[in-house]
Write an enzyme that holds these catalytic residues in place. Sequence first.
Site, short mmCIF file in Angstrom:
data_model
loop_
_atom_site.label_atom_id
_atom_site.label_comp_id
_atom_site.label_asym_id
_atom_site.label_seq_id
_atom_site.Cartn_x
_atom_site.Cartn_y
_atom_site.Cartn_z
N ARG A 52 118.71 26.91 114.85
CA ARG A 52 119.35 25.66 114.42
C ARG A 52 118.57 24.44 114.90
NH1 ARG A 52 125.58 24.84 115.91
NH2 ARG A 52 124.73 24.35 117.97
N LYS A 151 121.86 18.67 114.00
CA LYS A 151 122.39 18.37 115.33
C LYS A 151 121.44 17.34 115.96
CE LYS A 151 124.59 20.72 119.21
NZ LYS A 151 125.87 20.02 119.20
N GLU A 184 135.81 18.52 110.70
CA GLU A 184 135.70 19.16 112.02
C GLU A 184 136.21 18.19 113.08
OE1 GLU A 184 131.63 19.91 113.25
OE2 GLU A 184 130.92 18.03 112.38
N1 PXG Z 1 130.73 20.28 115.63
C1 PXG Z 1 130.03 19.36 116.31
C2 PXG Z 1 129.94 17.97 115.79
C3 PXG Z 1 129.38 19.72 117.50
O1 PXG Z 1 128.66 18.81 118.17
C4 PXG Z 1 130.25 21.96 117.24
C5 PXG Z 1 130.85 21.55 116.06
C6 PXG Z 1 130.39 23.38 117.66
O2 PXG Z 1 129.16 24.07 117.50
P1 PXG Z 1 128.71 25.28 118.44
O3 PXG Z 1 127.40 25.69 117.90
O4 PXG Z 1 128.61 24.73 119.85
O5 PXG Z 1 129.73 26.32 118.32
C7 PXG Z 1 129.49 21.04 117.98
C8 PXG Z 1 128.80 21.45 119.22
C9 PXG Z 1 129.55 18.64 124.61
C10 PXG Z 1 129.06 19.71 123.71
O6 PXG Z 1 128.91 18.44 125.66
C11 PXG Z 1 129.22 19.62 122.34
C12 PXG Z 1 128.75 20.63 121.52
C13 PXG Z 1 128.14 21.71 122.05
C14 PXG Z 1 127.98 21.80 123.43
C15 PXG Z 1 128.44 20.79 124.26
O7 PXG Z 1 130.54 17.99 124.27
N2 PXG Z 1 128.94 20.47 120.21
#
Ligand code: PXG
Length: 300
Positions: A52, A151, A184
């Site tokens: 990703r 991301k 989301e």
């Molecule tokens: N949507 C968004 C906008 C994100 O930033 C997810 C969904 C979930 O994706 P994953 O691949 O993690 O299942 C994310 C991921 C934090 C933090 O510090 C945020 C994420 C990942 C790790 C830490 O708030 N966001």
Amino acid sequence: MALQVYLNGKWVAKEEAKISVFDHGLLYGDGVFEGIRSYQGLVFRLQEHLDRLWESAHTLMLKIPMSKREMEKAIVETLRINKLLDAYIRVVITRGVGDLGLDPDKCKQPTIFIITDKIVLYPKSFYQKGLEIITVPTVRNLPEAVNPSIKSLNYLNNILAKIEAKNSGCAEALMLNHQGYVAECTGDNVFMVKAPKSSKGMSQVVTPPVYLGALKGITRQAIMDLAEARKYEVTETIMTRHDLFNADEVFLTGTAAEIIPVVKIDGRVIGTGKPGKVTEALLRDFHRLTRTDGVRYKIG
Ligand code: PXG
């Protein structure tokens, strides 16, 4: 020993881990990142996170000056140096140092850093009692403008939503896309559970398709796989707030959160108002998965 941070090929103490004020990651949010977890010496879904990261960078035409294999080694080495078995890993690649103009071609060398630290978990009450969330006025970025599948270091859309949720006394925001469909949350994907359609049927586990404006979450995919293994009916379906209000269960998924039950949305109680059975079963499965599946490393 102070926490060591990987910065452009070297490990430096946390206090020395600094980047230029001319870095376009800072000036313009021009860059990409990943948030990854390790559990008891296993880095969860590392390959998926690297894929990703490389895809996000490719869309930004940001060439990462190392291979995925080298990145994997750098991540594992950073964990080993810091003697962390259960960690939160942040990998960041910025466009690098340039001048005071947008032009990415002026940035000759991307900045790469890897922070590994102890994982800060959400309060236990979130998991035991479930979360109350609220729909916020800020709509999720249009995929045609800044695609939420990237991301990127541009998280203002999510931060605005987070501020609005917190102003209303909620820890997390439900974000809709520009058409009013559920996209989301600020850092998590959304799922709903509907009871079986017939006595012989299985529960339905539903999440919005990513093209409506969501990140293709790695936890999201893991949960879809686990739900399928349990023979639930798993679909990616367009949904409205009305659908969520009337779901039997709602939960959020993300690397930091894992799976968090949602028990109230915009004042509407979801299901019984308590974390649901399907949510709890999937969380158990997920915990088992994180302890068996991953890139293994040893410290000391
Ligand atoms: N949507 C968004 C906008 C994100 O930033 C997810 C969904 C979930 O994706 P994953 O691949 O993690 O299942 C994310 C991921 C934090 C933090 O510090 C945020 C994420 C990942 C790790 C830490 O708030 N966001």
